[in-house]
Design a protein around this motif. Structure first.
Motif, mmCIF file in Angstrom:
data_model
loop_
_atom_site.group_PDB
_atom_site.id
_atom_site.type_symbol
_atom_site.label_atom_id
_atom_site.label_comp_id
_atom_site.label_asym_id
_atom_site.label_seq_id
_atom_site.Cartn_x
_atom_site.Cartn_y
_atom_site.Cartn_z
ATOM 1 N N ASN A 185 0.877 -1.165 0.000
ATOM 2 C CA ASN A 185 0.000 0.000 0.000
ATOM 3 C C ASN A 185 0.916 1.216 0.000
ATOM 4 O O ASN A 185 1.551 1.526 1.007
ATOM 5 N N ASN A 217 0.349 4.203 0.111
ATOM 6 C CA ASN A 217 -0.168 5.348 0.847
ATOM 7 C C ASN A 217 0.074 5.238 2.348
ATOM 8 O O ASN A 217 -0.303 6.111 3.116
ATOM 9 N N GLU A 218 0.705 4.146 2.747
ATOM 10 C CA GLU A 218 1.079 3.937 4.135
ATOM 11 C C GLU A 218 2.581 3.702 4.225
ATOM 12 O O GLU A 218 3.273 3.657 3.210
ATOM 13 N N ASN A 247 8.407 5.954 3.300
ATOM 14 C CA ASN A 247 7.228 6.781 3.064
ATOM 15 C C ASN A 247 7.359 7.551 1.753
ATOM 16 O O ASN A 247 8.406 8.147 1.489
ATOM 17 N N LEU A 278 3.280 12.929 -0.779
ATOM 18 C CA LEU A 278 1.999 12.310 -1.122
ATOM 19 C C LEU A 278 0.822 13.082 -0.540
ATOM 20 O O LEU A 278 0.801 13.413 0.652
ATOM 21 N N ASP A 279 -0.162 13.359 -1.370
ATOM 22 C CA ASP A 279 -1.418 13.964 -0.932
ATOM 23 C C ASP A 279 -2.370 12.827 -0.549
ATOM 24 O O ASP A 279 -2.764 12.029 -1.398
ATOM 25 N N PRO A 280 -2.766 12.739 0.719
ATOM 26 C CA PRO A 280 -3.637 11.635 1.142
ATOM 27 C C PRO A 280 -4.992 11.629 0.442
ATOM 28 O O PRO A 280 -5.679 10.595 0.415
ATOM 29 N N ASN A 281 -5.359 12.768 -0.130
ATOM 30 C CA ASN A 281 -6.625 12.832 -0.860
ATOM 31 C C ASN A 281 -6.495 12.356 -2.306
ATOM 32 O O ASN A 281 -7.493 12.331 -3.042
ATOM 33 N N ASP A 282 -5.257 12.016 -2.701
ATOM 34 C CA ASP A 282 -5.002 11.521 -4.053
ATOM 35 C C ASP A 282 -4.139 10.273 -3.953
ATOM 36 O O ASP A 282 -2.955 10.284 -4.308
ATOM 37 N N PRO A 283 -4.688 9.196 -3.442
ATOM 38 C CA PRO A 283 -3.894 7.991 -3.169
ATOM 39 C C PRO A 283 -3.332 7.353 -4.436
ATOM 40 O O PRO A 283 -3.888 7.470 -5.520
#
Length: 527
Positions: free
Chosen positions: A156, A158-159, A192, A196-201
């Motif tokens: 993942n 995003n994590e 990491n 990264l924008d968390p709203n654009d995974p």
């Protein structure tokens, strides 16, 4: 009755004596601390500078006349320039596995060119080069290309991504996951994704595209670089890639700024750790595809983007060496310079590498190239440099990147606990002897061959002998191939039939070294 003057004198003497004792004790501690400090400061730093697809003939210090690489030449000509220096493999992931683990990549069935979604190839329990340095109090870092897998295969993005470089010995890692032509096209710092924008995974898939996402095939009008073969999936920055990616727009790298970006990270690492011993694995992306030189270097070589990014890499390395000098650590730093495998011109993009090659020979007179069992596949530029400690010379000793683990462990007086294939060749790397390896197994696309002394044996293999897409001889034949590299470095003459005794000896040695991992051992008999 006591005389008060005598009493005062005695007290004064006692105070002076106590102060003297404490002072002596402090002085001793100060001397010990100073000794420890001096010992810490004199531990040599080690930097491995690793290029990607740089051929044996791509540098002016290795005979190139159509391109000049003065900064790299300062390292090569200022140290030990090896003419028989090898990566273990003719492709990137296996070579990178070997240089960091000291183990032949063919011992690991998964050690082949990996997709960007592959799990970590190196076991977290495995001995590695950075772990060896950490055992002696070093701080460790990797900057640049990784391509050894990340996570457990179901990453993942995003994590926090683990395991990765930090779990196999690197205190600090700033990397791209795989290659510049593979997704995900983002930088990863200590597990990491950067920016990264968390709203654009980020979503990544190597099997199928995401609905509605453009590709090189569906939307060729979006391309600024066209594909020749194999690079026709997701488009990032106008460049078609291998694999499909969606999202993560804010985190995507700028291809033209990549060399500068990694340089700053490497420079900052040196600046931040100059007061403690450090090990840095600095893995540049040049001249791997896509070749995207910064505008400062576009057109400078006259050989198209491939030549331009070699000049860019030379400049970057020059700037990095300046930093070592300016920070006062150059004379206490051993530099190892090499490439992960041999050269390739057209490796998937139409970038004029073939059309503008002119008189330049990236192979340096050798045969084959990237992907090949012939010499140009794994014989690469290889040099060690240590200002004031290594006397400049050219060495014909047989050495491999796999030997860095045992050799550098010896340099810092560390123990190597795992059973591996690395040999302690520190005296050779320091230029004190020509007694290198007796033999070496080289590999290309899971096929293996034997370099022993001046000879190379390639056993029989089924399969195509020529890769049309890249226009490279792979070295496969249904007959034994035997070459005397001293008299025939270009491998023009297969002398297997005319030297039956030598062939038989080489087969015996190959069987002994390669073991049961070679599937056709029983068939390796004279025909």
């Amino acid at each position: 009755m006591e005389n008060p003057l005598i009493k005062i004198a005695l007290r004064t003497m006692l105070v002076v004596f106590c102060v003297f004792i404490v002072s002596c004790k402090d002085d001793k501690n100060s001397v010990k601390l100073a000794a420890n400090t001096d010992e810490t400061q004199t531990k040599p730093n080690v930097v491995v500078i690793y290029l990607d697809d740089l051929g044996y003939g791509d540098l002016s210090s290795y005979g190139a006349t159509e391109i000049q690489t003065p900064n790299i030449d300062n390292i090569v000509n200022g140290g030990v320039r090896f003419t028989n220096g090898y990566a273990t493999s003719a492709t990137c992931t296996p070579s990178r596995y070997a240089i960091l683990t000291g183990s032949y990549p063919w011992r690991n069935k998964d050690a082949k060119i990996l997709p960007g979604t592959a799990p970590l190839l190196i076991s977290t329990n495995q001995e590695t080069l950075p772990k060896v340095f950490k055992s002696k109090g070093y701080t460790t870092a990797v900057v640049g290309k990784w391509h050894l897998g990340l996570g457990n295969g179901h990453t993942n993005w995003n994590e926090h991504i683990s395991p990765g470089p930090n779990e196999v010995g690197f205190d600090y890692s700033y990397i791209m996951a795989a290659t510049q032509d593979r997704v995900p096209t983002v930088y990863i710092q200590d597990g990491n994704v950067v920016g990264l924008d968390p709203n654009d995974p980020i979503e990544v898939n190597y099997q199928k595209n995401f609905e509605g996402e453009p590709t090189a095939i569906s939307n060729p009008e979006l391309l600024k670089m066209t594909w020749h073969h194999g690079h026709n999936n997701s488009i990032v920055n106008g460049i078609p890639r291998i694999g499909y990616m969606k999202g993560g727009e804010a985190a995507k790298w700028s291809d033209e700024d990549m060399a500068d970006h990694f340089l700053v990270k490497a420079q900052n690492y040196v600046k931040n750790h100059k007061d403690e011993p450090f090990f840095l694995y600095y893995a540049l992306q040049q001249p791997h595809v896509p070749r995207t030189p910064h505008p400062r270097f576009v057109g400078k070589s006259g050989m198209g983007p491939r030549g331009d990014v070699i000049l860019e890499a030379d400049w970057v390395i020059g700037e990095f060496m300046k930093t070592l000098k300016e920070e006062g650590v150059l004379e206490n730093t051993l530099i190892v310079f090499s490439s992960d495998n041999g050269p390739v011109l057209n490796d998937g993009y139409n970038d004029d590498a073939v059309e503008k090659i002119g008189n330049h020979d990236p192979k340096g007179g050798l045969r084959g190239g990237k992907y090949s069992l012939y010499e140009a596949g794994s014989r690469v530029p290889f040099a060690t440099y240590w200002k004031g400690k290594i006397t400049p010379k050219t060495s014909s000793a047989l050495v491999s990147q796999i030997d860095l683990l045992a050799s550098l462990a010896n340099l810092i007086d560390a123990e190597v606990t795992d059973q591996n294939d690395s040999q302690n060749l520190l005296p050779v790397f320091m230029g004190n002897t020509e007694n290198g390896r007796n033999a070496l197994i080289i590999e290309a696309n899971t096929k293996t061959a034997l370099r022993s002394g001046d000879w190379l044996l390639i056993p029989p293999y089924e399969g195509r002998s020529f890769y049309e897409d890249v226009q490279i001889e792979i070295g496969l034949s249904t007959d034994f191939q035997l070459y005397n590299l001293l008299t025939d470095p270009g491998q023009k003459f297969n002398v297997a039939q005319s030297h039956p005794s030598k062939l038989k000896n080489m087969i015996t040695q190959f069987k002994k070294l390669r073991g049961d991992a070679y599937s056709s051992l029983d068939e390796l008999e004279l025909k």
